[in-house]
Write an enzyme that holds these catalytic residues in place. Structure first.
Site, short mmCIF file in Angstrom:
data_model
loop_
_atom_site.label_atom_id
_atom_site.label_comp_id
_atom_site.label_asym_id
_atom_site.label_seq_id
_atom_site.Cartn_x
_atom_site.Cartn_y
_atom_site.Cartn_z
N ASP A 1 -19.95 -3.19 47.26
CA ASP A 1 -18.74 -3.16 46.44
C ASP A 1 -18.33 -1.73 46.12
O ASP A 1 -19.14 -0.81 46.14
CB ASP A 1 -18.96 -3.93 45.13
CG ASP A 1 -20.07 -3.32 44.29
OD1 ASP A 1 -21.11 -2.93 44.88
OD2 ASP A 1 -19.93 -3.23 43.06
N GLU A 2 -17.06 -1.56 45.80
CA GLU A 2 -16.51 -0.32 45.24
C GLU A 2 -16.89 0.91 46.06
O GLU A 2 -17.27 1.94 45.51
CB GLU A 2 -16.95 -0.15 43.78
CG GLU A 2 -16.44 -1.27 42.88
CD GLU A 2 -16.96 -1.19 41.46
OE1 GLU A 2 -16.19 -1.47 40.54
OE2 GLU A 2 -18.15 -0.84 41.27
N CYS A 3 -16.77 0.79 47.38
CA CYS A 3 -17.14 1.90 48.26
C CYS A 3 -15.92 2.79 48.51
O CYS A 3 -15.45 2.96 49.65
CB CYS A 3 -17.69 1.36 49.57
SG CYS A 3 -19.21 0.42 49.35
N HIS B 1 -22.55 3.25 45.41
CA HIS B 1 -23.48 3.13 44.28
C HIS B 1 -24.86 3.69 44.67
O HIS B 1 -25.89 3.14 44.28
CB HIS B 1 -23.60 1.66 43.84
CG HIS B 1 -22.36 1.11 43.23
ND1 HIS B 1 -22.07 1.21 41.88
CD2 HIS B 1 -21.31 0.46 43.79
CE1 HIS B 1 -20.90 0.62 41.63
NE2 HIS B 1 -20.41 0.17 42.77
#
Length: 459
Positions: free
Chosen positions: A273-275, A192
């Site tokens: 998160d969401e890496c 992100h």
């Protein structure tokens, strides 16, 4: 259990209607109200409230308890009349949070203040601000002025951006403190981070373009992310800071160190998160480093639950669980690891994410968390039943995130939050034994007209 005619949300620990006459103050702006703060009367944030025909008395263990008793009192009033009642109150969880995403769509200080007021009236005591994401960087830091000079001008859907100057940040912190609310800032790393690359292209890897990225661009627009250029789409997981670059280490030290210095609360959220664009070994090394930097700056690190898989994460780190009430495969073990570290904040997406659509026809909100989230969905869950081996002692609290891909202004935020925010407030505050859908539905129905009359936009 309180009578449904009393629109109390969240429900206090004990409510007793008495036979005394109601209190009818001669002057609604001059209540016969006595407030006493005495730490020996109960635990943190606890209070007792008594209304008789002669007036109102509040006894609280601390100023926060007195403040929350006043929120209960405001709900009791109807046409200037207060029912005769005795209330004993105390929170179930010490962390009761709302999250506001100001990165996808920037929200001015006035909107943040209004959201603080809304949340505090329901006895939330933490505001988690998601300050950075692929679409923009929202906090001015003296050590890294390029971040706001170059990476703050855009939002999702191609809308204008913005950022908080340090005077704005102080104004938010002061307003939150006046409502007994702690601000938890989040700088999301190592993913992100596309906006970081707009300011510092050398700190980020090239975007990883997956089928998900292409499908999301097709569905929602925003184009395909390109390093060094602003991104206004909805896709996630494509960006990553470099894990082994000394310049990235210096960047983290500057950003986390300065943000810790200007933020009085105990927590600093590192995201995590969401890496999907970061190799797992590189991710682990990065999370170890980032949490150590935050701890060295005197703050408790907070990370999304994926980071629980990192064995060397700083042991004080708090995990924030964002998967579902029934965890998907592989999602429960990393979250459970935080039970022996700093504890867990629960934000199960299919019940607590306020940015999910509240009905299928709503133009606002998304549906990736198992579709539409109704008011009853938001209410009908028990925090201790989600993760095996994680009981009440390991749960720091509950948080209701509101991501802003589709929310452009305060009106959009209010339509997504209300009335479901009341359900999460009750899960976080009220005793587990008091949770009852029929009672809650009747009480929340009594509050909706009041919220509307106060100008809150409710669908």
């Amino acid at each position: 259990m309180t009578a449904p005619s009393l629109p109390l949300v969240p429900l206090p620990a004990s409510v007793t209607l008495t036979d005394a006459a109601p209190y009818r103050p001669a002057d609604p702006d001059d209540l016969h109200l006595t407030v006493t703060v005495d730490a020996s009367t109960g635990g943190p944030e606890s209070s007792s409230l008594q209304v008789t025909e002669r007036g109102i008395r509040i006894m609280a263990a601390d100023p926060a308890g007195a403040f929350y008793a006043r929120q209960t009192l405001a709900q009791l009033e109807t046409d200037g009349v207060y029912p005769a009642v005795e209330i004993q109150d105390a929170p179930r969880f010490r962390y009761r949070g709302v999250m506001l995403d100001v990165a996808r769509h920037f929200q001015p200080v006035e909107t943040v203040r209004a959201y603080i007021d809304h949340a505090a009236s329901l006895k939330f005591n933490h505001l988690h601000l998601h300050l950075t994401d692929d679409q923009g960087w929202r906090i001015a830091l003296d050590s890294r002025p390029e971040l706001t000079e170059k990476a703050s001008g855009t939002s999702a859907l191609g809308d204008p951006g913005g950022y908080y100057a340090q005077a704005d940040w102080t104004a938010i912190l002061d307003h939150a403190a006046s409502r007994h609310m702690t601000v938890v800032p989040e700088i999301d790393v190592p993913g992100h981070t596309h906006a970081v690359g707009v300011a510092y292209p050398g700190l980020v890897a090239d975007p990883v373009i997956s089928d998900h990225i292409l499908e999301t661009a097709e569905a929602f627009g925003g184009g395909i992310p390109t390093r060094g250029f602003p991104y206004t789409g909805f896709a996630v997981g494509f960006s990553s800071l470099k894990h082994d670059d000394p310049a990235v280490d210096a960047f983290l030290a500057d950003v986390f160190g300065e943000l810790a210095a200007i933020t009085p609360g105990p927590y600093l959220h590192i995201g995590g998160d969401e890496c999907l664009g970061t190799d797992p070994a590189d991710y682990a090394a990065f999370v170890e480093k980032a949490t150590a930097i935050v701890a060295a700056a005197g703050k408790i690190p907070v990370a999304w639950h994926e980071a629980g898989a990192v064995a060397g994460i700083h042991p004080s780190t708090v995990g924030q669980y964002w998967n579902f009430v029934q965890p998907q495969e592989g999602q429960d073990a990393p979250a459970r690891a935080f039970a022996t570290r700093g504890g867990l904040i629960l934000s199960p997406a299919d019940v607590a994410y306020l940015d999910m659509k509240f009905d299928a026809l709503s133009p606002l909100g998304l549906v990736w968390a198992k579709g539409v989230t109704t008011l009853r969905d938001a209410y009908d869950w028990e925090p201790t039943a989600i993760l095996d081996g994680v009981g009440e002692q390991q749960i720091l609290g509950i948080e209701a995130p509101l991501w802003s891909e589709t929310a452009r202004d305060l009106g959009d935020l209010e339509q997504l939050a209300f009335p479901r925010i009341g359900a999460i407030a009750e899960i976080a505050w009220s005793p587990a034994a008091a949770h009852d859908w029929d009672s809650f539905a009747a009480r929340i129905a009594g509050l909706v007209p009041r919220w509307r009359s106060a100008g809150i936009r409710i669908p």
